[in-house]
Scaffold this motif. Structure first.
Motif, short mmCIF file in Angstrom:
data_model
loop_
_atom_site.label_atom_id
_atom_site.label_comp_id
_atom_site.label_asym_id
_atom_site.label_seq_id
_atom_site.Cartn_x
_atom_site.Cartn_y
_atom_site.Cartn_z
N LEU A 68 0.83 -1.20 0.00
CA LEU A 68 0.00 0.00 0.00
C LEU A 68 0.86 1.25 0.00
CD1 LEU A 68 -2.84 -0.92 2.53
CD2 LEU A 68 -3.07 -0.61 0.07
N ASP A 69 1.91 1.26 0.80
CA ASP A 69 2.77 2.44 0.88
C ASP A 69 3.45 2.72 -0.45
OD1 ASP A 69 2.11 2.84 3.53
OD2 ASP A 69 3.89 1.82 4.31
N ALA A 70 3.97 1.66 -1.09
CA ALA A 70 4.68 1.84 -2.36
C ALA A 70 3.74 2.30 -3.46
CB ALA A 70 5.36 0.53 -2.76
N ILE A 71 2.52 1.80 -3.47
CA ILE A 71 1.56 2.21 -4.49
C ILE A 71 1.12 3.64 -4.27
CG2 ILE A 71 -0.77 1.80 -5.40
CD1 ILE A 71 -0.28 -1.21 -4.76
N LEU A 86 -8.59 1.51 -0.57
CA LEU A 86 -7.60 0.75 -1.32
C LEU A 86 -7.09 -0.36 -0.42
CD1 LEU A 86 -5.62 0.21 -3.67
CD2 LEU A 86 -4.17 2.03 -2.77
N GLU A 87 -7.29 -1.60 -0.84
CA GLU A 87 -6.86 -2.71 0.00
C GLU A 87 -6.16 -3.78 -0.83
OE1 GLU A 87 -10.08 -4.95 1.83
OE2 GLU A 87 -11.47 -4.21 0.29
N THR A 263 1.03 -1.13 -10.95
CA THR A 263 -0.28 -0.99 -10.33
C THR A 263 -0.67 0.47 -10.17
OG1 THR A 263 -0.04 -3.08 -9.12
CG2 THR A 263 -1.61 -1.48 -8.24
N ALA A 264 0.26 1.29 -9.73
CA ALA A 264 -0.04 2.72 -9.56
C ALA A 264 -0.41 3.36 -10.89
CB ALA A 264 1.16 3.44 -8.94
#
Length: 356
Positions: A68-71, A86-87, A263-264
């Protein structure tokens, strides 16, 4: 998968050896329990976990797990504001089914505008689910989508519209374009679209989309956009795929974007498209979709029910319908299954018009 099992996998994700003692200390269990968990994970997920005397356990190659942090660190402010939730799940049957059920459950509580479906902030926010693995991933027409652990992208977005379901027919094409543009922006050359929203590279499938819509006849509606994208498929995993396929590792080699960066980029592109479609519909996406169209002018056979229609693929019209040049003139189709053949090869093209 238990949280403890997932935690152990995160410890091993960099591919470096970790002793059973170090893993046990990190997660607060015995070395025997570590061995049992790793044995179960290797059996269920076919990870190829290796044990080296004097060094410990390790994966045969590093695995970039979703973060989650990286995205979130790679999302722009506008996209962040459009995300309600967002999960990331370690495993699930289907990210699409998960969000569709949530969306339908929420709709039971909608009696009037005060319940949250007024044309306000609720419509400009989405819910996103990512999974490391799907046990029942789905493609169009109920086909199975191969979804091994930690290797590809399995992403679904739930978006709510004040529009009627019938007004969302072109959204499938717009979302396919968003994925193609995201890949193109990351330097993946040669990406093309196959109507309505498959992403191809040199006549092989790289990614596919599944859109599922529910709502009232006059609106409001909800749509779940599911994206499956091949990043690093192994031969034994791909053996169940019934059409030519490709992954980003084969296309880009060491230049392939990482899972979190990819993903981002997909989230940004899809959120922007879903938001823009509310007011503009398909029209602003048509020119770019045609630019990415990979099969103009090819011989095609359309299967529509019990009928087979031969012709030449003529692209799409303003509503996103397939155009087929036949012996009796140009014909338009909103759904069907098409085989395309060129240069001695063949690919299959499928679509099911989005609807409730």
């Amino acid at each position: 998968m238990s949280p403890r099992s997932y935690e152990i996998l995160r410890l091993l994700a960099d591919g470096k050896p970790r002793s059973g003692e170090a893993i046990a200390a990190a997660v607060g269990i015995s070395r025997a329990a570590v061995w049992k968990i790793l044995h179960t994970l290797d059996t269920e997920l076919d990870l190829g976990i290796e044990s080296v005397r004097g060094q410990g356990y390790h994966l045969p190659e590093p695995m970039e797990l979703l973060s989650l942090d990286a995205i979130r660190a790679q999302l722009d402010a506008e996209t962040e504001q459009s995300i309600r939730r967002l999960e990331i799940l370690a495993e699930i049957d289907s990210t699409n089914a998960y969000l569709l059920e949530r969306g339908r459950r929420d709709m039971h509580f909608v009696a009037d505008a005060d319940a949250g479906f007024s044309a306000g902030p609720h419509f400009s926010t989405g819910e996103i689910c990512l999974a490391e693995r799907q046990s029942a991933g789905r493609g169009r027409l109920g086909r199975h989508w191969v979804s091994p652990f930690g290797r590809n992208i399995y992403l679904s977005i739930l978006w709510r519209y004040p529009l009627a379901p019938a007004q969302l027919g072109g959204l499938s094409l717009a979302c396919g374009l968003a994925v193609a543009q995201a890949l193109d922006g990351l330097g993946v050359d040669g990406v093309g679209l196959k109507w309505p929203n498959d992403i191809h590279w040199q006549r092989r499938k790289l990614a596919g989309l599944l859109l599922e819509v529910a709502g009232e006849a006059q609106g409001p509606s909800l749509v779940v956009v599911g994206v499956g994208l091949n990043l690093r498929l192994r031969a034994q995993e791909a053996a169940r795929i019934d059409q030519p396929w490709v992954d980003l590792r084969a296309i880009c080699g060491d230049r392939a974007p990482g899972r979190n960066a990819l993903t981002a980029a997909l989230i940004e592109g899809l959120i922007a498209t879903l938001s823009r479609y509310t007011d503009a519909g398909l029209a602003p996406f048509l020119e770019d979709w045609r630019r990415f169209d990979a099969y103009p002018g090819e011989q095609a056979t359309l299967l529509a029910g019990q009928h087979r229609i031969l012709g030449r693929y003529g692209g799409i019209d303003a509503q996103g319908n397939l155009l087929l040049e036949t012996d009796t003139g140009r014909r338009t189709f909103a759904s069907g299954e098409v085989s395309l053949r060129a240069m001695g090869s063949s690919t299959r093209l499928r679509t099911l018009k989005a609807g409730p």
